[in-house]
Design a protein around this motif. Structure first.
Motif, mmCIF file in Angstrom:
data_model
loop_
_atom_site.group_PDB
_atom_site.id
_atom_site.type_symbol
_atom_site.label_atom_id
_atom_site.label_comp_id
_atom_site.label_asym_id
_atom_site.label_seq_id
_atom_site.Cartn_x
_atom_site.Cartn_y
_atom_site.Cartn_z
ATOM 1 N N LEU A 262 -7.863 -0.106 4.376
ATOM 2 C CA LEU A 262 -6.294 0.452 4.933
ATOM 3 C C LEU A 262 -5.375 -0.642 4.482
ATOM 4 O O LEU A 262 -4.361 -0.021 4.278
ATOM 5 C CB LEU A 262 -6.545 0.043 6.596
ATOM 6 C CG LEU A 262 -7.351 1.228 7.246
ATOM 7 C CD1 LEU A 262 -7.576 0.986 8.644
ATOM 8 C CD2 LEU A 262 -6.626 2.711 7.142
ATOM 9 N N THR A 263 -5.469 -1.911 4.277
ATOM 10 C CA THR A 263 -4.704 -2.628 3.752
ATOM 11 C C THR A 263 -4.081 -2.346 2.398
ATOM 12 O O THR A 263 -2.995 -2.298 1.866
ATOM 13 C CB THR A 263 -5.124 -4.102 3.431
ATOM 14 O OG1 THR A 263 -5.778 -4.694 4.773
ATOM 15 C CG2 THR A 263 -4.266 -5.132 2.958
ATOM 16 N N LEU A 264 -5.049 -1.926 1.302
ATOM 17 C CA LEU A 264 -4.903 -1.383 0.138
ATOM 18 C C LEU A 264 -4.006 -0.219 0.178
ATOM 19 O O LEU A 264 -2.808 0.069 -0.610
ATOM 20 C CB LEU A 264 -5.920 -1.272 -0.809
ATOM 21 C CG LEU A 264 -6.528 -2.595 -1.485
ATOM 22 C CD1 LEU A 264 -7.801 -2.431 -1.939
ATOM 23 C CD2 LEU A 264 -5.712 -3.630 -1.879
ATOM 24 N N LYS A 265 -4.491 1.008 0.833
ATOM 25 C CA LYS A 265 -3.842 1.875 0.979
ATOM 26 C C LYS A 265 -2.183 2.069 1.648
ATOM 27 O O LYS A 265 -1.467 2.719 1.075
ATOM 28 C CB LYS A 265 -4.649 3.082 2.172
ATOM 29 C CG LYS A 265 -5.788 3.577 1.207
ATOM 30 C CD LYS A 265 -6.335 4.628 2.136
ATOM 31 C CE LYS A 265 -7.671 5.176 1.713
ATOM 32 N NZ LYS A 265 -8.291 6.092 2.707
ATOM 33 N N ASP A 266 -2.089 1.028 2.583
ATOM 34 C CA ASP A 266 -0.824 1.032 3.164
ATOM 35 C C ASP A 266 0.071 0.194 1.884
ATOM 36 O O ASP A 266 1.347 0.525 1.928
ATOM 37 C CB ASP A 266 -0.970 0.142 4.531
ATOM 38 C CG ASP A 266 -1.399 1.019 5.526
ATOM 39 O OD1 ASP A 266 -1.425 2.297 5.492
ATOM 40 O OD2 ASP A 266 -1.601 0.381 6.564
ATOM 41 N N TRP A 267 -0.488 -0.658 1.336
ATOM 42 C CA TRP A 267 0.146 -1.540 0.295
ATOM 43 C C TRP A 267 1.020 -0.472 -0.608
ATOM 44 O O TRP A 267 1.918 -0.719 -1.003
ATOM 45 C CB TRP A 267 -0.568 -2.527 -0.447
ATOM 46 C CG TRP A 267 0.410 -3.341 -1.276
ATOM 47 C CD1 TRP A 267 0.677 -3.038 -2.424
ATOM 48 C CD2 TRP A 267 0.942 -4.516 -0.819
ATOM 49 N NE1 TRP A 267 1.327 -4.125 -3.038
ATOM 50 C CE2 TRP A 267 1.622 -4.988 -2.217
ATOM 51 C CE3 TRP A 267 0.996 -5.417 0.183
ATOM 52 C CZ2 TRP A 267 2.361 -6.243 -2.170
ATOM 53 C CZ3 TRP A 267 1.752 -6.489 -0.051
ATOM 54 C CH2 TRP A 267 2.236 -6.971 -0.997
ATOM 55 N N ALA A 268 -0.161 0.530 -1.132
ATOM 56 C CA ALA A 268 0.436 1.273 -2.174
ATOM 57 C C ALA A 268 1.525 2.168 -1.606
ATOM 58 O O ALA A 268 2.278 2.474 -2.287
ATOM 59 C CB ALA A 268 -0.871 2.394 -2.439
#
Length: 493
Positions: A244-250
């Motif tokens: 979720l961290t990576l998806k939200d960062w993107a």
């Protein structure tokens, strides 16, 4: 795949004013008809370009239709100035193709001379410093042109994707892997954005996702995907938090770009601070078209994305890792038939290959990191890999690389994964590429390529080669046949 462009093809016929325009129009309609029969969606502009005013009309039609990849079709000789102005002003990928003559019974009023017109078109394209896609033999019947259009759709997808791509990186590229530490200036020359971030930025974002209410749903997805291979269920909450961290960062940082990939540092401090290895999450993001290259391999992430656009399938990034033992070769001669021992190697990584490309897989721990960080205890911070044999079938090995002097070079080699148990750890498979031994020495070593290679799970060498040429990459290497010597290859061996 929601991270790659949707190509909207359009076709414009061109006609020199001393030729009957009807000839070009009717030939265009025949091409569109075959494209439709082959399920190739293409917008047919009504305007046939004979002069510069027609160029403006055609461009208005193309813009209104949303066309982002243009086929310029020489139904007859074609007007050199207007047809190349059309390509110049279009602002997206362009292909030039020409009509073949249909029948011996109509070579007076029905002869188009497009075979000749392509020559003059190429000269005028050079005058305007344009580099459109021109197939290997760009003259054909409607059926042949439709197949060329299908190839162009894939090539255009690559070009459009790169033009709106942002690469996120986290952490400096590891000192022990300087081969991955390549200059990024050539990426900006391609129109690719690069946003480099600290590992602390990632760690902060990860901690801010603690107790995220979406975590249970992601865990459920992971459990369903892993099935009986869910060997370490206790690590799933952290992995879900990281995903979720990576998806939200993107989503929060893509800015003016439309497509994203990651190149993240993944060892050794990652394990001690985050408490897991990120391989499985990397595999899951790759499966939806968002490659995550490990060891901050920026060009590896770029290569994976190009593969994803080319195949519309998930890609993976593997180490060109180890040789196949002689006894394994001898004990599986029936499966290795047609390949020498030096045609073979094992492609390996810790566990980042998407499950859809695995013959069998399960959640495990990263053995190398466990040896280093927790050798005398049950796996804890080294958990998080997706391991098993990679499924057999056709592959294309590919990489686009920036050199130490900021030049771009690439390689493309088609082969296959052999259905033989690698008898080792990680995500691993036995790869067979004809003349791999010579390719290894005279391309990979001589070309100073790093150990990571992108893997496409189908044969797409022709399209990748063409796309690299359109990007201006002059050095595109391949596995040359035995009768074709590489530059500086010793002929007396």
């Amino acid at each position: 795949m929601n991270n790659i462009p949707k190509v909207k093809l359009g076709i414009v016929s061109v006609s020199r004013d001393c030729f009957p325009v009807e000839l070009s129009v009717e030939r265009r309609k025949a091409v569109v008809k075959v494209c439709t029969e082959k399920s190739i969606e293409i917008f047919e502009a009504n305007t046939a370009v004979e002069n510069e005013k027609d160029v403006l009309k055609a461009l208005q039609e193309l813009k209104a239709s949303g066309t982002n990849a243009l086929v310029v079709y020489l139904g007859n000789f074609g007007p050199e100035g207007p047809e190349t102005i059309l390509a110049q002003k279009f602002g997206g990928p362009v292909m030039f193709v020409a009509a073949a003559e249909e029948t011996e019974s109509n070579l007076i009023n029905g002869r188009g001379d497009a075979y000749c017109g392509m020559l003059n078109a190429s000269y005028n394209l050079a005058l305007r410093k344009l580099n459109p896609y021109i197939p290997e033999y760009p003259v054909g019947t409607p059926e042949e042109i439709a197949d060329m259009v299908a190839d162009f759709e894939t090539i255009a997808r690559i070009l459009l994707g790169l033009s709106k791509l942002k690469i996120f990186t986290f952490g400096p590229r590891p000192h022990d892997f300087l081969a991955c530490n390549a200059p990024i200036k050539p990426l900006f020359d391609l129109g690719v954005e690069v946003m480099e971030n600290s590992e602390l930025d990632l760690f902060e974002a990860f901690n801010n996702h603690k107790d995220d209410p979406r975590i249970p749903a992601v865990i459920k997805e992971m459990e369903q995907e892993l099935g009986d291979g869910n060997g370490y269920p206790g690590i799933l909450p952290k992995l879900a938090q990281y995903e979720l961290t990576l998806k939200d960062w993107a989503e929060d940082h893509k800015g003016a770009s439309e497509y994203v990939v990651f190149a993240n540092k993944c060892w050794p401090a990652f394990q001690t601070q985050f408490g897991f290895v990120p391989c499985y999450v990397n595999s899951r993001l790759a499966s939806i078209g968002i490659p995550v290259a490990c060891e901050t391999d920026i060009y590896g992430a770029l290569s994976e994305y190009i593969i994803t656009c080319a195949t519309q399938l998930p890609a993976t990034l593997l180490d060109i890792n180890n040789t196949v033992p002689k006894d394994m070769y001898a004990n599986n001669q029936n499966k290795f038939a047609g390949y020498s021992l030096t045609d073979l190697f094992m492609g390996f990584h810790c566990g980042n290959t998407p499950s859809c490309h695995m013959k069998d897989c399960s959640m495990k721990y990263q053995l190398i990191m466990r040896r280093l960080l927790e050798p005398d205890k049950e796996p804890d911070i080294s958990r998080g890999t997706l391991e098993g044999a990679i499924r057999p079938g056709d592959i294309t090995f590919f990489r686009l690389q920036g050199t130490a002097d900021s030049q771009l070079r690439s390689y493309v080699a088609e082969g296959e994964i052999i259905d033989v148990d690698p008898k080792s750890f990680g995500g691993i498979g036995i790869f067979a590429i004809k003349e791999m031994g010579r390719f290894y020495r005279h391309v990979l070593i001589a070309g100073r390529y790093p150990h990571h290679g992108g893997v496409a799970f189908k044969h797409v060498g022709k399209l990748l080669f063409a796309a690299m040429k359109l990007l201006g990459v002059s050095d595109v290497a391949f596995n040359q046949p035995a009768a074709m010597l590489y530059k500086d290859e010793n002929p007396f061996k």
